[in-house]
Design an enzyme around this catalytic site. Structure first.
Site, PDB file in Angstrom:
ATOM      1  N   ARG A  25      41.585  43.946  29.600  1.00  0.00           N
ATOM      2  CA  ARG A  25      41.814  42.709  30.369  1.00  0.00           C
ATOM      3  C   ARG A  25      42.415  41.598  29.510  1.00  0.00           C
ATOM      4  O   ARG A  25      42.096  40.424  29.679  1.00  0.00           O
ATOM      5  CB  ARG A  25      40.520  42.203  31.012  1.00  0.00           C
ATOM      6  CG  ARG A  25      39.990  43.088  32.118  1.00  0.00           C
ATOM      7  CD  ARG A  25      40.643  42.751  33.459  1.00  0.00           C
ATOM      8  NE  ARG A  25      40.145  43.595  34.520  1.00  0.00           N
ATOM      9  CZ  ARG A  25      39.206  43.223  35.387  1.00  0.00           C
ATOM     10  NH1 ARG A  25      38.683  42.021  35.349  1.00  0.00           N
ATOM     11  NH2 ARG A  25      38.816  44.049  36.312  1.00  0.00           N
ATOM     12  N   ARG A  29      42.637  35.991  33.673  1.00  0.00           N
ATOM     13  CA  ARG A  29      42.374  34.593  34.036  1.00  0.00           C
ATOM     14  C   ARG A  29      41.982  33.676  32.889  1.00  0.00           C
ATOM     15  O   ARG A  29      42.003  32.462  33.034  1.00  0.00           O
ATOM     16  CB  ARG A  29      41.272  34.544  35.110  1.00  0.00           C
ATOM     17  CG  ARG A  29      41.773  34.986  36.464  1.00  0.00           C
ATOM     18  CD  ARG A  29      40.619  35.317  37.369  1.00  0.00           C
ATOM     19  NE  ARG A  29      39.889  36.447  36.821  1.00  0.00           N
ATOM     20  CZ  ARG A  29      38.909  37.089  37.451  1.00  0.00           C
ATOM     21  NH1 ARG A  29      38.528  36.678  38.630  1.00  0.00           N
ATOM     22  NH2 ARG A  29      38.312  38.104  36.891  1.00  0.00           N
ATOM     23  N   ARG A  38      49.622  33.644  38.580  1.00  0.00           N
ATOM     24  CA  ARG A  38      48.706  34.106  39.636  1.00  0.00           C
ATOM     25  C   ARG A  38      48.713  33.151  40.824  1.00  0.00           C
ATOM     26  O   ARG A  38      48.607  33.581  41.978  1.00  0.00           O
ATOM     27  CB  ARG A  38      47.309  34.211  39.016  1.00  0.00           C
ATOM     28  CG  ARG A  38      46.192  34.591  39.930  1.00  0.00           C
ATOM     29  CD  ARG A  38      46.312  36.002  40.436  1.00  0.00           C
ATOM     30  NE  ARG A  38      45.173  36.278  41.301  1.00  0.00           N
ATOM     31  CZ  ARG A  38      45.075  35.843  42.546  1.00  0.00           C
ATOM     32  NH1 ARG A  38      46.044  35.156  43.102  1.00  0.00           N
ATOM     33  NH2 ARG A  38      43.996  36.129  43.262  1.00  0.00           N
ATOM     34  N   ASP A  75      45.944  47.676  38.704  1.00  0.00           N
ATOM     35  CA  ASP A  75      44.496  47.769  38.873  1.00  0.00           C
ATOM     36  C   ASP A  75      44.128  49.204  39.210  1.00  0.00           C
ATOM     37  O   ASP A  75      44.961  49.963  39.711  1.00  0.00           O
ATOM     38  CB  ASP A  75      44.011  46.836  39.983  1.00  0.00           C
ATOM     39  CG  ASP A  75      42.510  46.606  39.881  1.00  0.00           C
ATOM     40  OD1 ASP A  75      42.092  45.724  39.100  1.00  0.00           O
ATOM     41  OD2 ASP A  75      41.744  47.320  40.549  1.00  0.00           O
ATOM     42  N   TYR A 151      34.048  52.368  44.782  1.00  0.00           N
ATOM     43  CA  TYR A 151      34.586  51.325  45.661  1.00  0.00           C
ATOM     44  C   TYR A 151      34.971  51.901  47.023  1.00  0.00           C
ATOM     45  O   TYR A 151      34.806  51.257  48.050  1.00  0.00           O
ATOM     46  CB  TYR A 151      35.801  50.654  45.007  1.00  0.00           C
ATOM     47  CG  TYR A 151      35.438  49.893  43.752  1.00  0.00           C
ATOM     48  CD1 TYR A 151      34.968  48.582  43.821  1.00  0.00           C
ATOM     49  CD2 TYR A 151      35.533  50.484  42.490  1.00  0.00           C
ATOM     50  CE1 TYR A 151      34.617  47.885  42.673  1.00  0.00           C
ATOM     51  CE2 TYR A 151      35.193  49.801  41.334  1.00  0.00           C
ATOM     52  CZ  TYR A 151      34.738  48.504  41.429  1.00  0.00           C
ATOM     53  OH  TYR A 151      34.375  47.816  40.297  1.00  0.00           O
TER      54      TYR A 151
HETATM   55  O1  CP3 Z   1      44.875  43.235  31.054  1.00  0.00           O
HETATM   56  C1  CP3 Z   1      44.541  44.312  31.590  1.00  0.00           C
HETATM   57  O2  CP3 Z   1      43.555  44.987  31.208  1.00  0.00           O
HETATM   58  C2  CP3 Z   1      45.494  44.932  32.588  1.00  0.00           C
HETATM   59  C3  CP3 Z   1      45.152  45.047  33.930  1.00  0.00           C
HETATM   60  C4  CP3 Z   1      43.815  45.511  34.504  1.00  0.00           C
HETATM   61  C5  CP3 Z   1      43.190  44.824  35.566  1.00  0.00           C
HETATM   62  N1  CP3 Z   1      42.151  45.576  36.018  1.00  0.00           N
HETATM   63  C6  CP3 Z   1      43.652  43.531  36.104  1.00  0.00           C
HETATM   64  C7  CP3 Z   1      42.745  42.736  36.943  1.00  0.00           C
HETATM   65  C8  CP3 Z   1      43.058  46.656  34.260  1.00  0.00           C
HETATM   66  C9  CP3 Z   1      43.234  47.712  33.192  1.00  0.00           C
HETATM   67  C10 CP3 Z   1      42.015  46.708  35.245  1.00  0.00           C
HETATM   68  C11 CP3 Z   1      41.040  47.796  35.371  1.00  0.00           C
HETATM   69  C12 CP3 Z   1      39.958  47.695  36.354  1.00  0.00           C
HETATM   70  N2  CP3 Z   1      39.983  47.121  37.605  1.00  0.00           N
HETATM   71  C13 CP3 Z   1      38.687  48.280  36.182  1.00  0.00           C
HETATM   72  C14 CP3 Z   1      38.269  49.108  34.989  1.00  0.00           C
HETATM   73  C15 CP3 Z   1      37.907  48.274  33.832  1.00  0.00           C
HETATM   74  C16 CP3 Z   1      36.672  47.447  34.038  1.00  0.00           C
HETATM   75  O3  CP3 Z   1      36.827  46.219  34.123  1.00  0.00           O
HETATM   76  O4  CP3 Z   1      35.608  48.049  34.090  1.00  0.00           O
HETATM   77  C17 CP3 Z   1      37.924  47.995  37.332  1.00  0.00           C
HETATM   78  C18 CP3 Z   1      36.482  48.401  37.601  1.00  0.00           C
HETATM   79  C19 CP3 Z   1      38.762  47.266  38.222  1.00  0.00           C
HETATM   80  C20 CP3 Z   1      38.436  46.808  39.599  1.00  0.00           C
HETATM   81  C21 CP3 Z   1      38.526  45.346  39.751  1.00  0.00           C
HETATM   82  N3  CP3 Z   1      39.693  44.615  39.614  1.00  0.00           N
HETATM   83  C22 CP3 Z   1      37.485  44.449  40.073  1.00  0.00           C
HETATM   84  C23 CP3 Z   1      36.033  44.848  40.300  1.00  0.00           C
HETATM   85  C24 CP3 Z   1      38.039  43.174  40.136  1.00  0.00           C
HETATM   86  C25 CP3 Z   1      37.344  41.913  40.556  1.00  0.00           C
HETATM   87  C26 CP3 Z   1      36.484  41.355  39.504  1.00  0.00           C
HETATM   88  C27 CP3 Z   1      37.287  40.419  38.641  1.00  0.00           C
HETATM   89  O5  CP3 Z   1      37.224  40.544  37.411  1.00  0.00           O
HETATM   90  O6  CP3 Z   1      37.939  39.568  39.245  1.00  0.00           O
HETATM   91  C28 CP3 Z   1      39.422  43.290  39.788  1.00  0.00           C
HETATM   92  C29 CP3 Z   1      40.409  42.177  39.732  1.00  0.00           C
HETATM   93  C30 CP3 Z   1      41.321  42.102  38.565  1.00  0.00           C
HETATM   94  N4  CP3 Z   1      41.925  43.162  37.966  1.00  0.00           N
HETATM   95  C31 CP3 Z   1      41.749  40.906  37.919  1.00  0.00           C
HETATM   96  C32 CP3 Z   1      42.645  41.296  36.914  1.00  0.00           C
HETATM   97  C33 CP3 Z   1      43.415  40.393  35.983  1.00  0.00           C
HETATM   98  C34 CP3 Z   1      41.354  39.482  38.299  1.00  0.00           C
HETATM   99  C35 CP3 Z   1      41.848  39.133  39.656  1.00  0.00           C
HETATM  100  C36 CP3 Z   1      42.687  37.865  39.767  1.00  0.00           C
HETATM  101  O7  CP3 Z   1      43.471  37.495  38.888  1.00  0.00           O
HETATM  102  O8  CP3 Z   1      42.555  37.244  40.825  1.00  0.00           O
END
Ligand code: CP3
Length: 342
Positions: A25, A29, A38, A75, A151
């Site tokens: 990540r 944000r 975003r 994602d 999910y």
């Molecule tokens: O920088 C990076 O790592 C690249 C992109 C990336 C994202 N998600 C962007 C993201 C990667 C590799 C992921 C993987 C991901 N997504 C996982 C596995 C890793 C982990 O965190 O355990 C999982 C479980 C998800 C599912 C997911 N995506 C959830 C549960 C959420 C909501 C919770 C949150 O943190 O907001 C997301 C949203 C998400 N994925 C965001 C980002 C940058 C934030 C959303 C936003 O900007 O509005």
């Protein structure tokens, strides 16, 4: 020949001059430049599907910090979305899906849509790769079947006790669901490699929740299937398996997957992880992202310990989980300095 990109060099058994690093990540944000992009799109998935913007946010942390890996901006939940189970992200809450409860719904999921639906992600990769500094490895990723299924079965959530109950009560339903997720994931990862990613990470973020008696069925076997399929089609693309918080089960997981890298969560020290997997595998991990956000001096102390424990071993510095939104960007800069000084 040792590769000039430290992460690739490490994953292909070469020596590296310095400890390679990237951060889960790392695009997100906590970065003001991310929040700006975003805010120009209606929702999170639109950002994933807009190649120009997704490429820009993929590159933002590279320009700011110069880490050794660029993780594709996408994602894990684009897979259910591609299969025909629409995903929406609710601001400040997280993903929402209409739960899958029947075989009929699973039959309707269409694996053949994967590449068409996710073509924008391939385009993102095509835009990022030519912009990368020489030392930076382009990393692709996907969610592992169990984590994606959590999910799809529960529609939302964090605990996933409901998903585990379903896995116990209706094993045939979960098996049928995996039969869709696995080929879609393989196809998606192959598309990423063809578009230019140089290494892959498989995220099984919720593997640690799986009880022992279901672990082989829900975690090890499906992950191993994906790794074998990619190995068969693209034998030169290294894979990092990240099944988070699985404790001593790491030994069997690493052996059965046979992938080049193993990611470690915060359930053990890197030293303990090394003892569980042996010396041949590249380990990746595992600084606590929450500690990095709230207590920089202690985080840097822990980073030194990790670097010391992994000295002269195949190792990629990372966090134990993703960067948190409340992490001050300067904290990551300070951490980078510590890693680079080693
Ligand atoms: O920088 C990076 O790592 C690249 C992109 C990336 C994202 N998600 C962007 C993201 C990667 C590799 C992921 C993987 C991901 N997504 C996982 C596995 C890793 C982990 O965190 O355990 C999982 C479980 C998800 C599912 C997911 N995506 C959830 C549960 C959420 C909501 C919770 C949150 O943190 O907001 C997301 C949203 C998400 N994925 C965001 C980002 C940058 C934030 C959303 C936003 O900007 O509005």
């Amino acid at each position: 020949m040792t590769h000039h990109k430290p992460i690739l060099a490490s994953l292909t058994g070469g020596k590296t001059q310095r400890t390679p690093c990237w951060f889960m990540r790392q695009a997100g944000r906590y970065l003001p430049e991310y929040r700006e992009v975003r805010s120009s799109v209606p929702d999170f998935l639109s950002l994933c599907y807009t190649p120009k913007k997704a490429a820009e946010v993929t590159l933002q942390p590279i320009y700011r910090y110069g880490m050794d890996g660029a993780i594709l901006f996408s994602d894990i939940l684009v897979i259910p979305d591609a299969l025909g189970q629409p995903v929406r992200f609710v601001e400040k809450e997280g993903p929402r899906l209409d739960k899958i409860t029947s075989l009929k719904q699973i039959d309707a999921l269409d694996v053949s849509r994967t590449r068409i639906h996710l073509a924008p992600v391939a385009e993102t990769i095509g835009r990022v790769v030519p912009e990368l500094p020489d030392h930076v490895t382009m990393l692709g990723f996907a969610g592992a079947p169990w984590t994606v299924a959590c999910y799809m079965l529960q529609g939302r959530g964090k605990e996933f006790s409901e998903a585990i109950q379903i896995a116990r009560a209706q094993p045939a339903l979960v098996a049928a669901l995996f039969e869709k997720i696995i080929p879609a994931t393989v196809s998606y990862l192959q598309m990423q490699i063809e578009a230019g990613v140089e290494a892959l990470q498989l995220f099984d973020s919720w593997a640690g929740l799986v009880p022992d008696d279901l672990f082989e069925t829900l975690v090890t076997a499906p992950n191993a299937k994906i790794v074998a399929a990619i190995r068969a089609s693209h034998p030169h693309t290294p894979i990092i398996g990240f099944a988070k918080d699985i404790g001593a089960r790491l030994t069997g997981y690493a052996r059965q997957l046979g992938c080049q890298g193993i990611g470690i969560g915060m359930d053990m020290t890197m030293k303990q992880a090394r003892a569980l997997v042996g010396n041949d595998v590249v380990l990746q991990g595992n600084l606590d992202p929450e500690l990095l956000a709230i207590n920089l001096p202690e985080a840097l102390k822990q980073a030194h310990i990790i670097l010391e424990d992994m000295r002269d071993q195949p190792f990629i510095f990372n966090l134990g989980h993703g960067m948190v939104p409340h992490c001050p960007p300067e904290h990551l800069a300070a951490l980078m300095q510590v890693i680079r000084q080693e």
